[in-house]
Scaffold this active site. Structure first.
Site, mmCIF file in Angstrom:
data_model
loop_
_atom_site.group_PDB
_atom_site.id
_atom_site.type_symbol
_atom_site.label_atom_id
_atom_site.label_comp_id
_atom_site.label_asym_id
_atom_site.label_seq_id
_atom_site.Cartn_x
_atom_site.Cartn_y
_atom_site.Cartn_z
ATOM 1 N N ASP A 37 -0.038 5.134 0.924
ATOM 2 C CA ASP A 37 -0.244 6.092 2.016
ATOM 3 C C ASP A 37 -0.347 5.374 3.361
ATOM 4 O O ASP A 37 -1.191 4.499 3.555
ATOM 5 C CB ASP A 37 -1.510 6.905 1.764
ATOM 6 C CG ASP A 37 -1.460 7.613 0.419
ATOM 7 O OD1 ASP A 37 -0.598 8.486 0.256
ATOM 8 O OD2 ASP A 37 -2.256 7.271 -0.468
ATOM 9 N N ASP A 48 0.870 -1.168 0.000
ATOM 10 C CA ASP A 48 0.000 0.000 0.000
ATOM 11 C C ASP A 48 0.913 1.225 0.000
ATOM 12 O O ASP A 48 2.100 1.116 0.335
ATOM 13 C CB ASP A 48 -0.888 -0.019 1.250
ATOM 14 C CG ASP A 48 -1.730 1.220 1.385
ATOM 15 O OD1 ASP A 48 -2.414 1.589 0.407
ATOM 16 O OD2 ASP A 48 -1.689 1.841 2.459
#
Length: 215
Positions: free
Chosen positions: A13, A11
């Protein structure tokens, strides 16, 4: 803890980069512009979900397209100075062959590329909200990443900070590693839980990656 994998899926952020202040700043401005009350806004889970899904929870259907375009514009404008790599990110990524990892984000491609660029991260493999029809917690984003990398999903390790992303990783049949950057450990269900990627090291071998997680 040691794991042998064919690919690492990150991922963005809250996992690779910190953009939390920017996210809250932009979404708070957006909510005021669209007349969203603080109470309504507080009930919505922001992190780890595509903007289109968040917007659809808050505004009438006929306003969704313009509202999605507006939040994307605000967030892209706010990237400069608002995004930094989290500890351990750059060192870990630099140790990986380009074909052995991908970024899998709920952000749109334009915003994702802007944030990665601001943090000094270069990737050959990016799955963004534009590429999928169902976002996390659906497994589609991670399954698409595995497909593009040409690897078995069961041989992938997902690094995530959000419950929705971890749910998606488990549903894809992948090993999951949670980071406590945005949620406390008790809210994260994963095969391993770490603070930052500085606790992870990797060694590329023939066709795979040996991952060591400090305990």
């Amino acid at each position: 803890m040691k794991i042998t994998a064919d690919a690492l899926l990150f991922d963005n952020d809250g996992t690779l980069v910190s953009s939390l202040e920017s996210v809250h700043r932009c979404w708070s401005r957006w909510a005021k512009e669209y007349g969203i009350t603080e109470q309504a806004f507080a009930r919505i889970e922001l992190h780890g979900r595509p903007a289109a899904e968040i917007v659809a929870d808050l505004v009438p259907a006929d306003r969704v397209p313009e509202a999605v375009a507006r939040i994307e514009h605000l967030e892209v404008e706010d990237v400069a100075g608002g995004v930094v790599p989290l500890p351990g990110t750059l060192a870990l990524l630099e140790s990986l062959p380009a074909e052995r990892w991908a970024v899998v984000t709920s952000a749109g491609r334009r915003l994702a590329e802007a944030r990665l660029d601001e943090a000094g991260i270069r990737t050959k493999n990016l799955i963004a909200a534009d590429d999928i029809s169902r976002g996390k917690p659906d497994p589609e984003p991670f399954l698409l990443a595995a497909e593009r990398l040409g690897v078995d999903p069961a041989r992938c390790v997902v690094f995530e900070d959000a419950p929705a992303g971890l749910t998606a990783g488990r549903a894809a049949g992948m090993v999951t590693v949670a980071l406590t950057t945005t949620h406390p450990a008790e809210e994260l269900s994963a095969d391993a839980v770490i603070t930052t990627l500085s606790e992870v090291s990797a060694q590329a071998t023939d066709g795979s990656v040996e991952i060591t997680i400090a305990e």
